[in-house]
Design a protein around this motif. Structure first.
Motif, PDB file in Angstrom:
ATOM      1  N   THR A 220       1.180  -1.135  -0.034  1.00 41.94           N
ATOM      2  CA  THR A 220      -0.206   0.496   0.101  1.00 41.94           C
ATOM      3  C   THR A 220       0.907   1.717  -0.132  1.00 41.94           C
ATOM      4  O   THR A 220       2.036   1.643   0.824  1.00 41.94           O
ATOM      5  CB  THR A 220      -1.054  -0.393   1.304  1.00 41.94           C
ATOM      6  N   PHE A 221       0.110   2.631  -0.794  1.00 45.22           N
ATOM      7  CA  PHE A 221       1.163   3.473  -1.397  1.00 45.22           C
ATOM      8  C   PHE A 221       0.484   4.627  -1.105  1.00 45.22           C
ATOM      9  O   PHE A 221      -0.423   5.106  -1.170  1.00 45.22           O
ATOM     10  CB  PHE A 221       2.618   2.857  -2.064  1.00 45.22           C
ATOM     11  N   GLU A 222       1.450   5.820  -0.864  1.00 38.90           N
ATOM     12  CA  GLU A 222       0.602   7.138  -1.334  1.00 38.90           C
ATOM     13  C   GLU A 222       1.664   7.723  -1.764  1.00 38.90           C
ATOM     14  O   GLU A 222       2.502   7.176  -2.103  1.00 38.90           O
ATOM     15  CB  GLU A 222       0.329   8.304  -0.218  1.00 38.90           C
ATOM     16  N   TYR A 223       1.046   8.608  -2.511  1.00 39.65           N
ATOM     17  CA  TYR A 223       1.570   9.124  -4.021  1.00 39.65           C
ATOM     18  C   TYR A 223       1.271  10.375  -3.985  1.00 39.65           C
ATOM     19  O   TYR A 223       0.145  11.053  -3.462  1.00 39.65           O
ATOM     20  CB  TYR A 223       1.484   8.286  -5.034  1.00 39.65           C
ATOM     21  N   SER A 224       2.157  11.139  -4.973  1.00 33.84           N
ATOM     22  CA  SER A 224       1.058  13.256  -5.199  1.00 33.84           C
ATOM     23  C   SER A 224       2.597  13.943  -5.340  1.00 33.84           C
ATOM     24  O   SER A 224       4.385  13.225  -5.445  1.00 33.84           O
ATOM     25  CB  SER A 224       1.111  14.444  -3.739  1.00 33.84           C
ATOM     26  N   PHE A 225       2.391  15.106  -6.152  1.00 30.78           N
ATOM     27  CA  PHE A 225       3.204  15.430  -7.219  1.00 30.78           C
ATOM     28  C   PHE A 225       3.801  16.181  -6.122  1.00 30.78           C
ATOM     29  O   PHE A 225       4.035  16.236  -4.518  1.00 30.78           O
ATOM     30  CB  PHE A 225       2.667  16.312  -7.698  1.00 30.78           C
ATOM     31  N   VAL A 226       5.287  16.392  -6.733  1.00 35.62           N
ATOM     32  CA  VAL A 226       6.862  16.475  -5.328  1.00 35.62           C
ATOM     33  C   VAL A 226       5.773  18.214  -4.965  1.00 35.62           C
ATOM     34  O   VAL A 226       5.918  19.131  -5.376  1.00 35.62           O
ATOM     35  CB  VAL A 226       7.781  16.505  -6.109  1.00 35.62           C
TER      36      VAL A 226
ATOM     37  N   ASN B 255      -1.991  17.207  -1.153  1.00 34.97           N
ATOM     38  CA  ASN B 255      -2.825  16.537  -1.850  1.00 34.97           C
ATOM     39  C   ASN B 255      -2.389  15.160  -2.248  1.00 34.97           C
ATOM     40  O   ASN B 255      -2.301  14.564  -3.461  1.00 34.97           O
ATOM     41  CB  ASN B 255      -3.673  16.744  -2.688  1.00 34.97           C
ATOM     42  N   LYS B 256      -2.699  13.884  -0.644  1.00 34.77           N
ATOM     43  CA  LYS B 256      -1.694  12.937  -0.854  1.00 34.77           C
ATOM     44  C   LYS B 256      -3.478  11.716  -1.616  1.00 34.77           C
ATOM     45  O   LYS B 256      -4.535  11.657  -1.303  1.00 34.77           O
ATOM     46  CB  LYS B 256      -1.168  12.227   0.149  1.00 34.77           C
ATOM     47  N   GLN B 257      -2.731  10.817  -2.690  1.00 32.75           N
ATOM     48  CA  GLN B 257      -3.626  10.000  -3.150  1.00 32.75           C
ATOM     49  C   GLN B 257      -2.632   8.787  -2.346  1.00 32.75           C
ATOM     50  O   GLN B 257      -1.616   8.340  -2.417  1.00 32.75           O
ATOM     51  CB  GLN B 257      -4.051   9.095  -4.363  1.00 32.75           C
ATOM     52  N   LYS B 258      -3.916   7.427  -2.803  1.00 33.87           N
ATOM     53  CA  LYS B 258      -3.713   6.091  -2.158  1.00 33.87           C
ATOM     54  C   LYS B 258      -4.175   4.928  -2.775  1.00 33.87           C
ATOM     55  O   LYS B 258      -4.792   5.058  -3.349  1.00 33.87           O
ATOM     56  CB  LYS B 258      -4.259   5.452  -0.780  1.00 33.87           C
ATOM     57  N   GLY B 259      -3.268   3.783  -3.060  1.00 33.17           N
ATOM     58  CA  GLY B 259      -3.615   2.390  -4.147  1.00 33.17           C
ATOM     59  C   GLY B 259      -2.492   1.427  -3.280  1.00 33.17           C
ATOM     60  O   GLY B 259      -1.713   1.714  -2.527  1.00 33.17           O
ATOM     61  N   VAL B 260      -2.882   0.278  -3.922  1.00 29.68           N
ATOM     62  CA  VAL B 260      -1.771  -1.159  -4.068  1.00 29.68           C
ATOM     63  C   VAL B 260      -1.872  -1.237  -4.961  1.00 29.68           C
ATOM     64  O   VAL B 260      -2.028  -1.208  -6.172  1.00 29.68           O
ATOM     65  CB  VAL B 260      -3.648  -1.755  -3.257  1.00 29.68           C
ATOM     66  N   VAL B 261      -0.725  -1.368  -4.967  1.00 30.93           N
ATOM     67  CA  VAL B 261       0.011  -2.842  -6.221  1.00 30.93           C
ATOM     68  C   VAL B 261       0.602  -4.212  -5.567  1.00 30.93           C
ATOM     69  O   VAL B 261       0.738  -4.305  -4.721  1.00 30.93           O
ATOM     70  CB  VAL B 261       1.567  -1.955  -6.395  1.00 30.93           C
ATOM     71  N   THR B 262       0.748  -4.359  -6.894  1.00 37.59           N
ATOM     72  CA  THR B 262       0.483  -6.071  -6.841  1.00 37.59           C
ATOM     73  C   THR B 262       2.140  -6.554  -7.701  1.00 37.59           C
ATOM     74  O   THR B 262       1.929  -6.348  -8.786  1.00 37.59           O
ATOM     75  CB  THR B 262       0.094  -6.346  -6.833  1.00 37.59           C
ATOM     76  N   LYS B 263       2.584  -7.139  -6.755  1.00 34.08           N
ATOM     77  CA  LYS B 263       4.029  -8.063  -7.602  1.00 34.08           C
ATOM     78  C   LYS B 263       3.434  -8.871  -8.335  1.00 34.08           C
ATOM     79  O   LYS B 263       3.306 -10.323  -7.619  1.00 34.08           O
ATOM     80  CB  LYS B 263       5.006  -8.609  -6.838  1.00 34.08           C
ATOM     81  N   VAL B 264       3.878  -8.832  -9.747  1.00 32.01           N
ATOM     82  CA  VAL B 264       2.824 -10.063 -10.418  1.00 32.01           C
ATOM     83  C   VAL B 264       4.921 -10.809 -10.737  1.00 32.01           C
ATOM     84  O   VAL B 264       3.719 -12.198 -12.013  1.00 32.01           O
ATOM     85  CB  VAL B 264       2.870  -9.485 -11.939  1.00 32.01           C
ATOM     86  N   ASN B 265       5.691 -11.307 -10.751  1.00 27.18           N
ATOM     87  CA  ASN B 265       6.600 -11.658 -10.399  1.00 27.18           C
ATOM     88  C   ASN B 265       7.680 -11.427  -9.352  1.00 27.18           C
ATOM     89  O   ASN B 265       8.268 -10.652  -8.918  1.00 27.18           O
ATOM     90  CB  ASN B 265       7.773 -11.425 -11.906  1.00 27.18           C
TER      91      ASN B 265
END
Length: 128
Positions: free
Chosen positions: A108-114, A118-128
């Motif tokens: 789970t991560f948060e991201y925004s322009f430097v 205004n931060k957004q969150k998301g989930v990334v899945t590793k596929v390999n």
């Protein structure tokens, strides 16, 4: 002199103290490199982005378009993405990414322009 302890007052304090000391484990180094997938909903439609990342580059394919970004790690769990060939002023802005939690196959991560709060969150899945 006998001292009485009121457990009704002490217990909430101790509980709060114990909870505040708990920090979920983050194994960010497990996600520095590899192939990943990010699902998001844009205008009510599920969109999937696939990307591969090594220690200094990330190549992402989204909606049939492939972009390459430089990756600059700030610490084990934070990095900055900067598109190498931006097509607009918005794409020229760097993105700050921070991994908040990890599990076996995803983070789970948060991201925004430097510089943007205004931060957004998301989930990334590793596929390999």
């Amino acid at each position: 002199m006998e001292m009485k302890i009121n457990m009704k007052k002490v217990f909430p304090f101790l509980s709060l103290l114990l909870i505040s000391c708990y920090q979920q484990e983050r194994n960010c180094s497990d996600f520095k490199t590899g192939k990943f997938q990010f699902e998001s909903e844009i205008e009510g439609k599920k969109e999937i982005s696939v990307f591969e990342r090594n220690d200094s580059l990330q190549i992402e394919t989204f909606r049939g378009r492939t972009d390459t970004s430089s990756v600059r790690w700030l610490n084990d769990c934070e990095f900055v993405l900067q598109k190498l060939h931006p097509k607009s002023m918005k794409e020229k802005k760097a993105i700050h990414m921070k991994i908040l939690t990890t599990d076996k196959k995803s983070y789970t991560f948060e991201y925004s322009f430097v510089g943007d709060s205004n931060k957004q969150k998301g989930v990334v899945t590793k596929v390999n």
